[in-house]
Design an enzyme around this catalytic site. Structure first.
Site, PDB file in Angstrom:
ATOM      1  CB  CYS A   1     -16.487  11.600 -12.155  1.00 49.16           C
ATOM      2  SG  CYS A   1     -17.979  10.762 -11.638  1.00 49.16           S
TER       3      CYS A   1
ATOM      4  CG  HIS B   1      -1.967  -0.957   1.236  1.00 40.30           C
ATOM      5  ND1 HIS B   1      -2.443  -1.563   2.354  1.00 40.30           N
ATOM      6  CD2 HIS B   1      -2.688  -1.438   0.208  1.00 40.30           C
ATOM      7  CE1 HIS B   1      -3.416  -2.377   2.021  1.00 40.30           C
ATOM      8  NE2 HIS B   1      -3.590  -2.328   0.721  1.00 40.30           N
TER       9      HIS B   1
HETATM   10  C1  PEP Z   1     -17.227   6.297  -8.667  1.00 38.18           C
HETATM   11  O1  PEP Z   1     -17.885   5.419  -8.096  1.00 38.18           O
HETATM   12  O2  PEP Z   1     -16.551   6.092  -9.703  1.00 38.18           O
HETATM   13  C2  PEP Z   1     -17.211   7.673  -8.143  1.00 38.18           C
HETATM   14  C3  PEP Z   1     -16.661   8.664  -8.802  1.00 38.18           C
HETATM   15  O3  PEP Z   1     -17.761   7.888  -6.934  1.00 38.18           O
HETATM   16  P1  PEP Z   1     -17.087   7.514  -5.540  1.00 38.18           P
HETATM   17  O4  PEP Z   1     -15.651   7.141  -5.814  1.00 38.18           O
HETATM   18  O5  PEP Z   1     -17.256   8.721  -4.692  1.00 38.18           O
HETATM   19  O6  PEP Z   1     -17.932   6.351  -5.111  1.00 38.18           O
END
Ligand code: PEP
Ligand code: MG
Length: 574
Positions: free
Chosen positions: A508, A194
């Site tokens: 994202c 890690h």
């Molecule tokens: C995802 O699930 O890709 C995301 C951007 O949300 P989180 O990482 O906050 O769950």
């Protein structure tokens, strides 16, 4: 005299500093068996040490901020889990109660037993997990011996030092790098650990397996870590220092080249314009987003307002946070995601959620929000009020079917009506979008699009659900594979459906900010990427090298690929 200590590069780069030796805690173990009447007191001593170790981990977690907090937090949580592992704890109690061992000796025996299990494993990744056991047990040992190990570590927090240690836990690595430690030389460790993963993302040079470092080096020795070559140079010569300066110069040049990209448009080599957004939650990240020429905030995570507190943030507090984000972006869109918490993260939030056997598949995200309409309405009202200060989009997490988004839309309309009646100036229209992170949402994307103004693909969760691989379970390692052909097909499906419906689709998850995935995502037709601000320039750089037309032409082949290797091979041809 100059000496070279060979090692293995865990994180590349170079660093020059004074050695700071941290000898492994060699605990003096008292072998005398416990008398019958000492047993309960010894168990209590162990329990106290376990509590102290947990408190230290919690404190460490509380000190982390921003993107690092998420990354390192997961490691710290893994250590906390180990600390509460029933087998470990019961084994310790048994050793004390039945075996009459003192707590220190029991800890050592449990450590040796677990390490032997890990060492026997063939897979180097699993073998590297023994480090976690070592770190956790050492922390408890240290608490037992009343050696405040965190205090010792703090002493190491001096600017310009190279930490020389047996191994280091991720949370401490993050802490030390924030306090001026420039690089790490570890006698043990592995490139799969890690800490190694973390050192790479923090760009902190790190060598592992430098076996004799703790015996060869003395505190204060001048050490040059050359992780480009995989060695530590003790008492470097003028020639070494020239090599270091050249490296610094080249790295600075590359940094400057990237910095110039802050003002450059984001486009592919064949001139196709793309948009880069930022995943943000802290004011600093919003400032960075603007400075880096981002197109807006693609994901504003709101959980931070709810975590580590015992009461819920009220509408006013939330409104101020959202408004400041909107003002900070000066007219660029801010995509505010509604609360994405579940039973696993609800402790200390004032949400009082019942424990669930399987929180990742339980009442989280929009499921929770729809079950707690009063709390949800408070958040929606705060977001709607902030929308008076600039363009805001509302993003809903963990959507499984279109009905959920329709229900959110109805609630938003109610909130808007109430706010207008109360005299607030609320915009007439809102953009409401869904995260695509549940496979059903990706498969049924057309239905979702019929009720959404935009979509954001959350590949972190989508990958975990499509691959049935817990994103936080390190032991599953390679199974968590964003290049899995099944996942690629789903991504392509969602991107294509968005384009057909003429509605924006962004991505994202972590892969959206990883330059290694830039060609693949371009090939799949992605045009809107959202990422940690620290990745914007590298991603802009990587995208500028992509030839979109050539990559798009590869898409049919990529989607037919049978393995990740085939995907990787195909990408080499573009
Ligand atoms: C995802 O699930 O890709 C995301 C951007 O949300 P989180 O990482 O906050 O769950
Ligand atoms: Mg998610």
């Amino acid at each position: 005299m100059r000496r070279v200590l060979p090692g293995v590069t865990a994180a590349s780069g170079m660093a020059l500093g004074r050695a700071r030796l941290e000898q492994p805690a060699r605990f003096t173990i008292d072998p005398t068996p416990l008398a019958e009447n000492e047993i309960e007191a010894e168990i209590a001593r162990l329990e106290r040490a376990l509590d102290t170790a947990q408190t230290e981990l919690t404190e460490l977690r509380g000190k982390l901020h921003g993107a690092l907090a998420r990354e390192v937090g997961e490691f710290i949580d893994a250590h906390s889990l180990l600390l509460h592992d029933a087998e470990l704890i019961n084994g310790l109690r048994d050793l004390i109660r039945k075996g009459r061992y003192r707590a220190g000796a029991a800890l050592k025996m449990q450590r040796d037993r677990l390490v032997a299990v890990f060492d026997a494993m063939d897979d180097p990744y699993f073998r590297s997990r023994r480090e976690d056991v070592d770190h956790v047990i050492a922390r408890v040992q240290s608490a037992l011996a009343r050696q405040a190990s965190s205090e010792e570590r703090k002493l190491a927090s001096r600017v310009g030092e190279i930490l020389v240690t047996e191994s280091i836990a991720p949370g401490e690595l993050a802490h030390l790098s924030g306090h001026g430690v420039l690089g790490v030389v570890a006698t043990g460790g592995s490139t799969y650990s890690h800490s190694a993963i973390l050192a790479r993302s923090m760009r902190l040079p790190m060598l592992v397996g430098v076996r004799d470092a703790l015996t060869d080096l003395r505190d204060g020795d001048l050490v040059l870590i050359d992780a480009e070559r995989g060695e530590a140079v003790v008492h470097p010569t003028a020639q070494d220092l020239t090599r270091y300066r050249n490296w610094q110069r080249d790295t600075a040049r590359e940094g400057k080249r990237l910095a110039r990209l802050a003002r450059a448009p984001t486009q592919t080599a064949d001139g196709c314009e793309l948009r880069l957004y930022v995943n943000a939650e802290l004011p600093g990240e919003i400032t960075q987003a603007r400075a880096l020429g981002a197109s807006g905030i693609g994901l504003y995570r709101t959980e931070f307002l709810f975590l580590k507190r015992d009461r819920l943030p009220d509408e006013e507090e939330q409104f101020c946070a959202y408004r400041d984000a909107v003002l900070g972006m000066g007219g660029l869109p801010v995509t505010i995601r509604t609360l994405d918490l579940g039973a696993d993260k609800a402790d200390g939030t004032g949400l009082a959620l019942a424990a669930e056997p399987n929180p990742a598949l339980g009442v989280r995200g929009v499921r929770l929000s729809l079950r707690r309409p009063a709390i949800f309405a408070m958040q929606l009202r705060a977001i709607l009020r902030a929308a008076c200060y600039g363009p805001v989009r509302i993003l809903v997490p963990m959507v499984t079917d279109a009905g959920e988004l329709a229900a959110v839309r109805t609630l938003i309309e109610h909130c808007a009506r109430d706010l207008r009646t109360e005299g607030h100036e609320i915009p007439d229209q809102f953009e409401i979008g869904a995260m695509v992170e549940v496979p059903a949402a990706a498969i049924g994307v057309r239905a979702l699009l019929s009720v959404s103004d935009f979509l954001a693909i959350g590949t972190n969760d989508l990958a975990q659900y499509v691959l049935a691989t817990d994103r936080n379970n390190d032991s599953l390692g390679q199974l968590y594979d964003p290049l899995h052909p099944a996942l690629l097909r789903l991504l392509a499906r969602v991107i294509r459906a968005g384009a057909r419906a003429n509605k924006p689709v962004s991505l994202c998850g972590e892969i959206g900010g990883d330059p290694r995935f830039a060609p693949l995502l371009v090939a799949l037709g992605l045009t809107d990427f959202s990422m940690h601000p620290g990745r914007i320039l590298n991603m802009r750089d990587a995208l500028a090298r992509c030839n979109r037309n050539a990559l798009r032409a590869l898409a049919p082949e990529l989607l037919k690929a049978k393995s990740r290797e085939e995907v990787a091979e195909l990408l080499k041809t573009a």
